[in-house]
Design a protein around this motif. Structure first.
Motif, PDB file in Angstrom:
ATOM      1  N   TRP A  29     102.415 -58.656  25.405  1.00 45.76           N
ATOM      2  CA  TRP A  29     103.160 -58.693  26.671  1.00 45.76           C
ATOM      3  C   TRP A  29     102.373 -57.981  27.754  1.00 45.76           C
ATOM      4  O   TRP A  29     101.813 -56.913  27.485  1.00 45.76           O
ATOM      5  CB  TRP A  29     104.522 -58.003  26.504  1.00 45.76           C
ATOM      6  CG  TRP A  29     105.318 -57.941  27.781  1.00 45.76           C
ATOM      7  CD1 TRP A  29     106.137 -58.909  28.299  1.00 45.76           C
ATOM      8  CD2 TRP A  29     105.368 -56.861  28.722  1.00 45.76           C
ATOM      9  NE1 TRP A  29     106.679 -58.492  29.490  1.00 45.76           N
ATOM     10  CE2 TRP A  29     106.220 -57.230  29.783  1.00 45.76           C
ATOM     11  CE3 TRP A  29     104.755 -55.600  28.788  1.00 45.76           C
ATOM     12  CZ2 TRP A  29     106.496 -56.409  30.879  1.00 45.76           C
ATOM     13  CZ3 TRP A  29     105.024 -54.780  29.878  1.00 45.76           C
ATOM     14  CH2 TRP A  29     105.887 -55.184  30.902  1.00 45.76           C
ATOM     15  N   PRO A  30     102.298 -58.550  28.948  1.00 50.67           N
ATOM     16  CA  PRO A  30     102.841 -59.845  29.371  1.00 50.67           C
ATOM     17  C   PRO A  30     101.905 -60.996  29.031  1.00 50.67           C
ATOM     18  O   PRO A  30     100.690 -60.817  29.010  1.00 50.67           O
ATOM     19  CB  PRO A  30     102.975 -59.678  30.884  1.00 50.67           C
ATOM     20  CG  PRO A  30     101.882 -58.711  31.246  1.00 50.67           C
ATOM     21  CD  PRO A  30     101.762 -57.768  30.089  1.00 50.67           C
ATOM     22  N   THR A  31     102.472 -62.161  28.794  1.00 52.80           N
ATOM     23  CA  THR A  31     101.671 -63.345  28.469  1.00 52.80           C
ATOM     24  C   THR A  31     101.551 -64.287  29.658  1.00 52.80           C
ATOM     25  O   THR A  31     100.829 -65.285  29.577  1.00 52.80           O
ATOM     26  CB  THR A  31     102.305 -64.107  27.297  1.00 52.80           C
ATOM     27  OG1 THR A  31     103.634 -64.521  27.655  1.00 52.80           O
ATOM     28  CG2 THR A  31     102.376 -63.215  26.051  1.00 52.80           C
ATOM     29  N   ILE A  34     104.754 -61.876  35.727  1.00 49.28           N
ATOM     30  CA  ILE A  34     106.129 -61.383  35.745  1.00 49.28           C
ATOM     31  C   ILE A  34     106.730 -61.665  37.112  1.00 49.28           C
ATOM     32  O   ILE A  34     106.095 -61.423  38.145  1.00 49.28           O
ATOM     33  CB  ILE A  34     106.161 -59.875  35.449  1.00 49.28           C
ATOM     34  CG1 ILE A  34     105.712 -59.622  34.007  1.00 49.28           C
ATOM     35  CG2 ILE A  34     107.551 -59.284  35.682  1.00 49.28           C
ATOM     36  CD1 ILE A  34     105.480 -58.169  33.692  1.00 49.28           C
ATOM     37  N   GLY A  63      98.833 -56.939  33.938  1.00 53.33           N
ATOM     38  CA  GLY A  63      99.303 -58.297  34.233  1.00 53.33           C
ATOM     39  C   GLY A  63      99.479 -58.495  35.719  1.00 53.33           C
ATOM     40  O   GLY A  63      98.956 -57.738  36.538  1.00 53.33           O
ATOM     41  N   ASP A  88     112.509 -61.900  27.737  1.00 51.42           N
ATOM     42  CA  ASP A  88     111.182 -61.730  27.154  1.00 51.42           C
ATOM     43  C   ASP A  88     110.296 -60.790  27.965  1.00 51.42           C
ATOM     44  O   ASP A  88     109.100 -60.675  27.707  1.00 51.42           O
ATOM     45  CB  ASP A  88     110.501 -63.091  27.008  1.00 51.42           C
ATOM     46  CG  ASP A  88     110.375 -63.844  28.334  1.00 51.42           C
ATOM     47  OD1 ASP A  88     110.681 -63.252  29.395  1.00 51.42           O
ATOM     48  OD2 ASP A  88     109.967 -65.024  28.313  1.00 51.42           O
ATOM     49  N   GLY A  89     110.881 -60.126  28.971  1.00 48.43           N
ATOM     50  CA  GLY A  89     110.119 -59.168  29.751  1.00 48.43           C
ATOM     51  C   GLY A  89     109.334 -59.760  30.902  1.00 48.43           C
ATOM     52  O   GLY A  89     108.505 -59.067  31.493  1.00 48.43           O
ATOM     53  N   HIS A  90     109.604 -61.010  31.261  1.00 48.57           N
ATOM     54  CA  HIS A  90     108.861 -61.642  32.340  1.00 48.57           C
ATOM     55  C   HIS A  90     109.714 -61.860  33.585  1.00 48.57           C
ATOM     56  O   HIS A  90     109.294 -62.565  34.505  1.00 48.57           O
ATOM     57  CB  HIS A  90     108.246 -62.958  31.869  1.00 48.57           C
ATOM     58  CG  HIS A  90     107.144 -62.752  30.874  1.00 48.57           C
ATOM     59  ND1 HIS A  90     107.383 -62.674  29.522  1.00 48.57           N
ATOM     60  CD2 HIS A  90     105.813 -62.560  31.040  1.00 48.57           C
ATOM     61  CE1 HIS A  90     106.238 -62.467  28.885  1.00 48.57           C
ATOM     62  NE2 HIS A  90     105.272 -62.386  29.781  1.00 48.57           N
ATOM     63  N   ILE A 268     109.225 -53.101  25.359  1.00 44.88           N
ATOM     64  CA  ILE A 268     108.877 -53.671  26.656  1.00 44.88           C
ATOM     65  C   ILE A 268     109.671 -52.983  27.764  1.00 44.88           C
ATOM     66  O   ILE A 268     109.133 -52.671  28.827  1.00 44.88           O
ATOM     67  CB  ILE A 268     109.119 -55.193  26.670  1.00 44.88           C
ATOM     68  CG1 ILE A 268     108.163 -55.886  25.708  1.00 44.88           C
ATOM     69  CG2 ILE A 268     108.953 -55.755  28.080  1.00 44.88           C
ATOM     70  CD1 ILE A 268     108.348 -57.397  25.610  1.00 44.88           C
TER      71      ILE A 268
END
Length: 327
Positions: A29-31, A34, A63, A88-90, A268
């Motif tokens: 994370w992050p992929t 955000i 990120g 998912d933290g985005h 996260i």
């Protein structure tokens, strides 16, 4: 109300929480970028605060943080979208007291729940509201003159706010009750739009967050006649408080905070919290926010949750006492 001293008692930030690569608690994370959602138009308190955080947060987490303004329904449009976002933290949201507290008190059928649907990150900043007038519309130089004008012009007086249920709306409605004055409410999609309408002469006065109107006060486009803080604010030291003007128990502090969708994994959330706090406490960020009337709090997630619950209780009582209804 929770004292600011307790809000500042954030847990120690672990440097590893901010490191990219293998040192991350959640290594993948992050992929993707955000999204930092802002539930109002650009230029208002939520937007300013969110952009200050986003500017540094990306570098801290390794990120990119992209700001997205999604105004509507006093923040409910963006809040509902965030409540439905994947945990998912985005996705994050920097929102106001209205989004995270007042809306719930004012609207029984709100399409989101600010406690059940969101995970707290940090209480970012606080700021008082300021009663400001358009000097070309209201021929007054102080609070007494403004009050006299209101009483003589009840039929045509109108005020702007950032939306139904915003702190400005609630503050003005309480002010009307306490002073036995009348003015028509004209809501806009954000504090910046409400201030622009006042400057243009579309309305005559408003209670606005100090951070929104400080530049316009300094530039002479608006005149400040009262501030809702407990003590005078150093940004506008010549403007008296409500208490000084005879309005006791009229302290209203607006605030901005960051939350995420409920269900984001704890590691996260911890990194989000650490990055937001670090971003806010950076000297350049703090200086910028202080200059426009914001006081940086940068609380822990737990302290913010307790503060939020106290605010929900407070504003529910205000709505009931003042019999305020959503328009």
């Amino acid at each position: 109300m929770i004292h600011r001293r307790s809000l500042l008692a954030a847990p120690a930030l672990l440097p590893a929480a901010l490191l990219p690569g293998p040192a991350r608690a959640q290594g993948d994370w992050p992929t993707r970028p955000i999204t930092m959602m802002i539930p109002f138009v650009a230029g208002g308190p939520s937007d300013i605060t969110g952009r200050v955080i986003a500017a540094r947060m990306g570098g801290l987490i390794g990120g990119t943080v992209v700001v997205e303004n999604r105004p509507g329904a006093n923040g409910a449009v963006a809040a509902q979208a965030m409540a439905r976002a994947a945990p998912d933290g985005h996705t994050l949201m920097t929102g106001s007291i209205g989004v995270y507290a007042i809306n719930k008190a004012l609207r029984p059928n709100l399409p989101y729940d600010p406690v059940r649907d969101f995970a707290p990150i940090t209480l970012a900043v606080t700021t008082p509201n300021v009663l400001v007038i358009n000097p070309a519309q209201v021929p007054a130089t102080d609070y007494a003159g403004t009050l006299a004008w209101l009483r003589a012009n009840a039929a045509r007086a109108s005020y702007s706010t950032s939306g139904v249920g915003s702190s400005e709306h609630m503050t003005m409605e309480l002010f009307k009750l306490r002073t036995q004055t009348e003015a028509t409410h004209i809501p806009y999609q954000g504090g910046a739009a409400a201030a622009t309408a006042l400057i243009a002469g579309d309305v005559q006065l408003t209670f606005q967050n100090l951070g929104t109107v400080a530049p316009h006060i300094a530039g002479g486009r608006l005149r400040a006649v009262m501030v809702t803080s407990a003590t005078r604010n150093p940004t506008i030291p010549d403007v008296p408080t409500a208490a000084e003007l005879g309005l006791e128990d009229f302290v209203v502090t607006s605030w901005q905070a960051v939350m995420a969708p409920v269900g984001v994994p704890a590691p996260i959330l911890a990194r989000m919290e650490a990055a937001c706090i670090e971003s806010l406490r950076h000297p350049e960020a703090t200086q910028r926010l202080n200059q426009i009337g914001f006081e940086v709090v940068a609380s822990s997630a737990g302290e913010f949750r307790r503060f939020q619950e106290a605010e929900l209780t407070r504003w529910r009582a205000v709505v009931e006492r003042a019999q305020i209804r959503a328009e």
